[in-house]
Design an enzyme around this catalytic site. Structure first.
Site, PDB file in Angstrom:
ATOM      1  CE1 TYR A 277       1.141  13.462 -16.207  1.00 13.12           C
ATOM      2  CE2 TYR A 277      -0.247  12.128 -14.789  1.00 13.12           C
ATOM      3  CZ  TYR A 277       0.862  12.931 -14.965  1.00 13.12           C
ATOM      4  OH  TYR A 277       1.680  13.196 -13.904  1.00 13.12           O
TER       5      TYR A 277
ATOM      6  CD  GLU B  99       1.164  -2.371   6.182  1.00 19.75           C
ATOM      7  OE1 GLU B  99       2.016  -1.474   6.124  1.00 19.75           O
ATOM      8  OE2 GLU B  99       0.922  -3.039   7.217  1.00 19.75           O
TER       9      GLU B  99
END
Length: 417
Positions: A319, A396
Site C-alpha cells: 500500500y 462495543e
C-alpha cells in the site's frame, strides 16, 4: 487562536445542538448496530470474497432509500444516498474483511469459523457505517449533496480499495460526481473508548514486502572451501540492510526495514545452494519509499558479490503512504468536538508504521482517516491486546460514537450553504 480554531469555534457555536443530538440517535440505533456487529464477528471472512458479510450488509440496508451496487470481482457494497438538495459528493468508508487467525478473545460471540477472526475491528466499522446510513436517510431533507457509503473487502493486504476504484467507486454518483472529500474511521484497542485521534499529512506508512534469494554453490559442511556458502552472505546482508536505513535515510523522514524470515538448508552436514531472506519495508513518504527500494537492490547485490554469490531481489509492492488532507483532518476533528465533546478529541502525536489501503482513496480524493478508541472500560489501553492480536477485545459501546461521527461528518460536508 489559529484560523482553523476560529473556524471550528464558529461552526461549533452555530451547530452544536443538532450535532450533539446525533449521539442520542446513534444510541437509539445501538441494538441494530450491535446485532450486525455480532453476526459479522461470528462469521468472519478474509480477502476479497465475503459472501456472508456482503449478504448481511445488504440485509441491513435493504429497506433504506439507497442506490445500491455490488462489486464484480469482489464482495463490495456501494450505497448512494441523494440528499434533498443539490450539492457536493462525500464518501465514507468501512472495511469488512477479517484476518486469517484463530480467535482466543473469550467473548461469547467469538468466531465460529476456523482460522478466521475479526481481530482488527472491521466488523465494528461495517456495523457503524450501516447504522450511519440508516440515521442519515432519516435526515435526507437536511442534506445538500450526495453521500457514498463504501463497504470494502480485502483491506488486509488484498488491495480491496484499489479494486473498488477500478470498478468505478469514485463515479458512483454518476459522471462528474467524484467525491469532494472522503473519511474513514478505524477502531483501536489502544485508546480509551470514544476518544478520537487524527492528524494532518502522513498518518500511516507505505508497506512493501521484500524477498531476496541468495545463490551460492552447495557442498559438504566439512569442506566449505569447496562450496560457496550462501548463509554467511545472507547473514551479512541482514546487517547491511539495517545499517543502510540508518546511514542513508534521513531520521526526519523515517523508514523501517525488518527482515522477519530467514531460511536455508535442510540438515546439519550440508551447505545449501540457496538462502532466502524476507521482510517488510515501511516509509512515511513516497520519495523515501522509492529511495529505500532502490538502495535494497544495490546493497544486496554488493554483499552477494563480496561473498562470491549472486542474488535475486523481488519487491512485492504493497500500500502507498496514507496521507490525510490537512483541511479535512481539521474538519474531522471539528466534527468530533461538536459531536462527542472537546475532551474526547486528541491530536495524534505520531504516525503509525502500519499500512492502510484507504491510501488509494486518499490518493485520488482529499480526505482523512481517524482513529476511534474502543478499549474495554476495565482495561488499561497501554496493556490491552492490540489490533491483530487473537485476544483483542473492543468496547462495543464505542460504536455509538462511531455512528455519530460518520453521520456528523456527512452532515457537515453536505450542510446547505
Amino acid at each position: 487562536m489559529s484560523a482553523p480554531e476560529r473556524r471550528a469555534g464558529g461552526r461549533r457555536a452555530a451547530h452544536r445542538a443538532p450535532e450533539r443530538a446525533l449521539l442520542a440517535e446513534a444510541r437509539a440505533l445501538q441494538p441494530r448496530t450491535l446485532a450486525l456487529r455480532r453476526v459479522l464477528h461470528r462469521n468472519p471472512e478474509t480477502g476479497l470474497t465475503l459472501p456472508v458479510t456482503q449478504a448481511a450488509v445488504l440485509s441491513a440496508l435493504r429497506e433504506l432509500p439507497l442506490e445500491i451496487d455490488t462489486g464484480r470481482d469482489c464482495s463490495s457494497v456501494t450505497a448512494v444516498l441523494r440528499g434533498a438538495h443539490p450539492g457536493p459528493t462525500v464518501l465514507v468508508r468501512a472495511d469488512m474483511d477479517a484476518l486469517p487467525m484463530d480467535e482466543e478473545s473469550g467473548v461469547p460471540f467469538a468466531s465460529e469459523v476456523d482460522g478466521a477472526m475479526h481481530a482488527c475491528g472491521h466488523d465494528l466499522h461495517t456495523a457503524m457505517l450501516a447504522s450511519a446510513a440508516r440515521l442519515l436517510t432519516g435526515r435526507r431533507e437536511r442534506l445538500a449533496g450526495t453521500a457514498v457509503f463504501m463497504f470494502q473487502p480485502g483491506e488486509e493486504s488484498a488491495h480491496g480499495a484499489r479494486t473498488m476504484i477500478d470498478e468505478g467507486l469514485l463515479s458512483a454518483d454518476g459522471p462528474g460526481g467524484v467525491p469532494g472529500s472522503a473519511m474513514a474511521l478505524h477502531v483501536t484497542s489502544r485508546l480509551a473508548a470514544g476518544t478520537l485521534q487524527t492528524r494532518p499529512d502522513s498518518i500511516m506508512a507505505s508497506s512493501d514486502d521484500l524477498h531476496v534469494r541468495v545463490t551460492g554453490r552447495g557442498g559438504h559442511a566439512s569442506a566449505p572451501h569447496d562450496a560457496l556458502d550462501p548463509v554467511p552472505a545472507a547473514a551479512a546482508m541482514v546487517g547491511a540492510l539495517h545499517t543502510m536505513v540508518t546511514r542513508r535515510i534521513s531520521a526526519f523522514d523515517p523508514a523501517v526495514l525488518t527482515i522477519s524470515h530467514i531460511s536455508a538448508g535442510t540438515t546439519t552436514n550440508v551447505i545449501p545452494e540457496t538462502a532466502l531472506l524476507e521482510g517488510t519495508v515501511r516509509t512515511l513518504s513516497e520519495e523515501t519509499r522509492g529511495r529505500v527500494l532502490d538502495e535494497i537492490g544495490q546493497v544486496c547485490a554488493g554483499v552477494a558479490a563480496a561473498y562470491g554469490c549472486s542474488c535475486d531481489v523481488h519487491i512485492e509492492a504493497g500500500y502507498p503512504v496514507t496521507v490525510n488532507d490537512p483541511d479535512v483532518a481539521d474538519r474531522v476533528a471539528d466534527v468530533g468536538r461538536s459531536v462527542l465533546g472537546s475532551r474526547f478529541v486528541e491530536p495524534m502525536p505520531d504516525p503509525i508504521m502500519g499500512s492502510e489501503d484507504f491510501s488509494y482513496v486518499l490518493g485520488r480524493v482529499p480526505g482523512a482517516l481517524a482513529f476511534l478508541g474502543a478499549c474495554p472500560p476495565d482495561v488499561d489501553p497501554a496493556e490491552a491486546p492490540p489490533n491483530h492480536s487473537n485476544r483483542v477485545v473492543f468496547d462495543e459501546d464505542a460504536m455509538v460514537a462511531g455512528v455519530a461521527l460518520y453521520s456528523g461528518y456527512v452532515m457537515d460536508a453536505l450542510r446547505p450553504r
